[in-house]
Design a protein around this motif. Structure first.
Motif, PDB file in Angstrom:
ATOM      1  N   SER A 116       0.890  -1.357  -0.222  1.00 45.73           N
ATOM      2  CA  SER A 116       0.478  -0.035   0.025  1.00 45.73           C
ATOM      3  C   SER A 116       0.737   1.650  -0.095  1.00 45.73           C
ATOM      4  O   SER A 116       0.860   2.778  -0.441  1.00 45.73           O
ATOM      5  CB  SER A 116      -0.671   0.203   1.193  1.00 45.73           C
ATOM      6  N   PHE A 117       2.196   1.270   0.391  1.00 44.72           N
ATOM      7  CA  PHE A 117       3.132   2.279   1.018  1.00 44.72           C
ATOM      8  C   PHE A 117       4.529   1.900   0.662  1.00 44.72           C
ATOM      9  O   PHE A 117       5.721   1.922   0.650  1.00 44.72           O
ATOM     10  CB  PHE A 117       3.075   2.609   2.114  1.00 44.72           C
ATOM     11  N   PRO A 118       4.395   2.108  -1.326  1.00 40.83           N
ATOM     12  CA  PRO A 118       5.231   1.765  -1.714  1.00 40.83           C
ATOM     13  C   PRO A 118       6.816   2.877  -1.387  1.00 40.83           C
ATOM     14  O   PRO A 118       6.328   4.004  -1.047  1.00 40.83           O
ATOM     15  CB  PRO A 118       5.596   2.167  -3.180  1.00 40.83           C
ATOM     16  N   GLY A 119       7.692   2.408  -1.416  1.00 37.13           N
ATOM     17  CA  GLY A 119       8.944   2.630  -1.266  1.00 37.13           C
ATOM     18  C   GLY A 119       9.330   3.524   0.955  1.00 37.13           C
ATOM     19  O   GLY A 119       9.836   3.986   1.351  1.00 37.13           O
ATOM     20  N   LEU A 120       7.806   3.193   1.759  1.00 39.37           N
ATOM     21  CA  LEU A 120       8.125   2.784   3.019  1.00 39.37           C
ATOM     22  C   LEU A 120       9.212   2.153   3.152  1.00 39.37           C
ATOM     23  O   LEU A 120      10.186   2.216   4.200  1.00 39.37           O
ATOM     24  CB  LEU A 120       6.588   2.168   3.276  1.00 39.37           C
ATOM     25  N   ALA A 121       9.388   0.518   3.557  1.00 43.39           N
ATOM     26  CA  ALA A 121      10.221   0.088   3.226  1.00 43.39           C
ATOM     27  C   ALA A 121      11.196  -0.418   2.065  1.00 43.39           C
ATOM     28  O   ALA A 121      10.700  -0.474   0.944  1.00 43.39           O
ATOM     29  CB  ALA A 121      10.110  -1.366   4.305  1.00 43.39           C
ATOM     30  N   PRO A 122      12.300  -0.577   2.871  1.00 45.59           N
ATOM     31  CA  PRO A 122      13.086  -0.653   0.614  1.00 45.59           C
ATOM     32  C   PRO A 122      12.802  -2.644   1.167  1.00 45.59           C
ATOM     33  O   PRO A 122      13.459  -3.156   0.184  1.00 45.59           O
ATOM     34  CB  PRO A 122      14.801  -0.692   1.943  1.00 45.59           C
ATOM     35  N   PHE A 123      12.860  -3.040   1.578  1.00 38.72           N
ATOM     36  CA  PHE A 123      12.105  -4.634   1.288  1.00 38.72           C
ATOM     37  C   PHE A 123      11.082  -4.800   1.700  1.00 38.72           C
ATOM     38  O   PHE A 123      10.302  -4.732   2.779  1.00 38.72           O
ATOM     39  CB  PHE A 123      13.398  -5.555   1.922  1.00 38.72           C
ATOM     40  N   ASP A 124      10.827  -6.234   1.134  1.00 40.52           N
ATOM     41  CA  ASP A 124       8.932  -6.934   1.944  1.00 40.52           C
ATOM     42  C   ASP A 124       8.981  -7.092   3.298  1.00 40.52           C
ATOM     43  O   ASP A 124       9.813  -7.920   3.098  1.00 40.52           O
ATOM     44  CB  ASP A 124       8.090  -7.806   1.091  1.00 40.52           C
ATOM     45  N   PRO A 125       8.599  -6.714   4.030  1.00 39.29           N
ATOM     46  CA  PRO A 125       8.802  -7.297   5.777  1.00 39.29           C
ATOM     47  C   PRO A 125       8.035  -8.113   6.115  1.00 39.29           C
ATOM     48  O   PRO A 125       7.915  -9.800   6.922  1.00 39.29           O
ATOM     49  CB  PRO A 125       7.971  -6.214   6.001  1.00 39.29           C
ATOM     50  N   THR A 126       6.984  -8.890   5.017  1.00 35.39           N
ATOM     51  CA  THR A 126       6.659 -10.558   4.842  1.00 35.39           C
ATOM     52  C   THR A 126       7.252 -11.511   5.338  1.00 35.39           C
ATOM     53  O   THR A 126       6.663 -12.004   6.119  1.00 35.39           O
ATOM     54  CB  THR A 126       5.338 -10.538   3.369  1.00 35.39           C
ATOM     55  N   ALA A 127       8.242 -12.155   4.918  1.00 32.20           N
ATOM     56  CA  ALA A 127       9.469 -12.833   5.599  1.00 32.20           C
ATOM     57  C   ALA A 127       9.430 -12.882   6.356  1.00 32.20           C
ATOM     58  O   ALA A 127       9.487 -13.576   7.621  1.00 32.20           O
ATOM     59  CB  ALA A 127      10.486 -12.619   4.520  1.00 32.20           C
ATOM     60  N   PRO A 128      10.185 -11.689   7.149  1.00 29.41           N
ATOM     61  CA  PRO A 128      10.364 -11.498   8.505  1.00 29.41           C
ATOM     62  C   PRO A 128       8.903 -11.671   9.378  1.00 29.41           C
ATOM     63  O   PRO A 128       9.204 -11.982  10.033  1.00 29.41           O
ATOM     64  CB  PRO A 128      10.886 -10.076   8.812  1.00 29.41           C
ATOM     65  N   GLY A 129       8.555 -10.955   9.044  1.00 29.13           N
ATOM     66  CA  GLY A 129       6.858 -11.206   9.521  1.00 29.13           C
ATOM     67  C   GLY A 129       6.510 -12.753   9.716  1.00 29.13           C
ATOM     68  O   GLY A 129       6.011 -13.090  10.850  1.00 29.13           O
ATOM     69  N   LEU A 130       6.783 -13.648   9.100  1.00 23.91           N
ATOM     70  CA  LEU A 130       6.195 -15.038   8.759  1.00 23.91           C
ATOM     71  C   LEU A 130       7.254 -15.447  10.171  1.00 23.91           C
ATOM     72  O   LEU A 130       6.966 -16.866  10.655  1.00 23.91           O
ATOM     73  CB  LEU A 130       6.698 -15.874   7.557  1.00 23.91           C
ATOM     74  N   CYS A 131       8.660 -15.009  10.082  1.00 25.66           N
ATOM     75  CA  CYS A 131       9.228 -15.102  11.042  1.00 25.66           C
ATOM     76  C   CYS A 131       8.869 -15.787  12.155  1.00 25.66           C
ATOM     77  O   CYS A 131       9.526 -16.094  13.306  1.00 25.66           O
ATOM     78  CB  CYS A 131      11.066 -14.937  10.912  1.00 25.66           C
ATOM     79  N   ILE A 132       8.634 -14.115  12.504  1.00 26.99           N
ATOM     80  CA  ILE A 132       7.760 -14.157  13.530  1.00 26.99           C
ATOM     81  C   ILE A 132       6.868 -15.175  14.001  1.00 26.99           C
ATOM     82  O   ILE A 132       6.692 -15.115  15.510  1.00 26.99           O
ATOM     83  CB  ILE A 132       7.570 -12.646  14.278  1.00 26.99           C
ATOM     84  N   SER A 133       5.980 -14.622  13.493  1.00 32.41           N
ATOM     85  CA  SER A 133       5.185 -15.938  13.976  1.00 32.41           C
ATOM     86  C   SER A 133       5.222 -16.812  13.678  1.00 32.41           C
ATOM     87  O   SER A 133       4.185 -17.890  14.446  1.00 32.41           O
ATOM     88  CB  SER A 133       4.271 -16.159  11.907  1.00 32.41           C
ATOM     89  N   CYS A 134       6.512 -17.472  12.677  1.00 30.50           N
ATOM     90  CA  CYS A 134       6.559 -18.711  13.693  1.00 30.50           C
ATOM     91  C   CYS A 134       6.971 -18.866  14.830  1.00 30.50           C
ATOM     92  O   CYS A 134       7.225 -20.090  15.736  1.00 30.50           O
ATOM     93  CB  CYS A 134       7.925 -19.132  12.906  1.00 30.50           C
ATOM     94  N   GLY A 135       8.220 -17.669  15.570  1.00 27.72           N
ATOM     95  CA  GLY A 135       8.100 -18.360  16.725  1.00 27.72           C
ATOM     96  C   GLY A 135       6.927 -18.027  17.516  1.00 27.72           C
ATOM     97  O   GLY A 135       7.468 -18.497  18.672  1.00 27.72           O
ATOM     98  N   ILE A 136       5.936 -17.415  17.223  1.00 23.81           N
ATOM     99  CA  ILE A 136       5.072 -17.335  17.774  1.00 23.81           C
ATOM    100  C   ILE A 136       4.508 -18.916  18.088  1.00 23.81           C
ATOM    101  O   ILE A 136       3.300 -19.405  19.018  1.00 23.81           O
ATOM    102  CB  ILE A 136       3.679 -16.368  17.595  1.00 23.81           C
TER     103      ILE A 136
END
Length: 176
Positions: free
Chosen positions: A147-167
Motif C-alpha cells: 500500500s505504501f511503496p518506498g516505506l520499506a526497502p524490502f518486503d517485511p512479509t518474510a520477517p513477519g512469517l519468521c516472527i509468526s513461526c516463533g509465536i
C-alpha cells in the motif's frame, strides 16, 4: 523484490526469483485457508457448509493465476519488475491475486479471532489467539509494503512469517 536489487544486472535470475517468490505466495494463502477451515472444523463442532468448495475454488483460481505469472514475460499483465526501484509495478492479474489472497488471509484471521474470543476451552482460546497473532503480523507487513511503496526497502512479509513461526513454536512449547 530483494532479488531484483541483488541481481539487477541479471534479468533472468531476477525473473526466476520473482517466479519463486510469487509461486510461494500463491501457494501460501490457499494452504493457510485450508488449514484454517480444517482447524475450525475440528474445534468448533463440525464442518462449515460448503467447505469443500471453499477450499478448492481459491486453490484452482491461484493455479490459473500462476500460469498468468509464468507467462508474464509475454503479456506483462501480472507485474513489471523494476530492478532499479526494488519493488515491482503491479498489473491487473497481480491485483486479482492480491484481492483473492488477502481476502483468504483476512477470512482466516477472522475465524481465528472468533475462536480466540468465543471458545469455552482456555487451551483452544490460547491456541487460536496465537494463530490470529501469527496471521496478523505478516499480513500487516505485506499490506503496508504493497500500500505504501518506498516505506520499506524490502518486503517485511518474510520477517513477519519468521516472527509468526516463533509465536507458533512458543505456543506449542507452552502447552507441551
Amino acid at each position: 523484490d530483494l532479488v531484483a536489487v541483488v541481481f539487477s544486472g541479471f534479468p533472468m535470475a531476477h525473473w526466476v526469483g520473482l517466479v519463486i517468490l510469487y509461486t510461494g505466495l500463491l501457494l501460501f494463502a490457499p494452504s493457510w485457508w485450508a488449514f484454517t477451515l480444517r482447524y475450525v472444523e475440528l474445534y468448533s463442532g463440525g464442518p462449515i457448509r460448503g467447505q469443500s468448495a471453499l477450499m478448492w475454488v481459491p486453490a484452482v483460481l491461484n493455479g490459473v493465476l500462476w500460469f498468468g505469472l509464468v507467462s508474464n514475460p509475454w503479456h506483462g499483465l501480472y507485474l513489471e519488475p523494476d530492478p532499479n526501484q526494488g519493488q515491482s509495478h503491479y498489473g491487473p492479474l497481480w491485483y486479482v491475486a492480491a484481492v483473492t489472497n488477502y481476502g483468504l488471509i483476512l477470512a482466516s484471521l477472522i475465524f481465528h479471532l472468533r475462536l480466540s474470543f468465543g471458545a469455552s476451552d482456555p487451551v483452544l482460546r490460547s491456541q487460536s489467539s496465537a494463530l490470529a497473532l501469527g496471521t496478523a503480523i505478516p499480513l500487516t507487513g505485506s499490506l503496508l509494503f504493497v500500500s505504501f511503496p518506498g516505506l520499506a526497502p524490502f518486503d517485511p512479509t518474510a520477517p513477519g512469517l519468521c516472527i509468526s513461526c516463533g509465536i507458533f513454536l512458543f505456543a506449542i512449547h507452552r502447552r507441551s
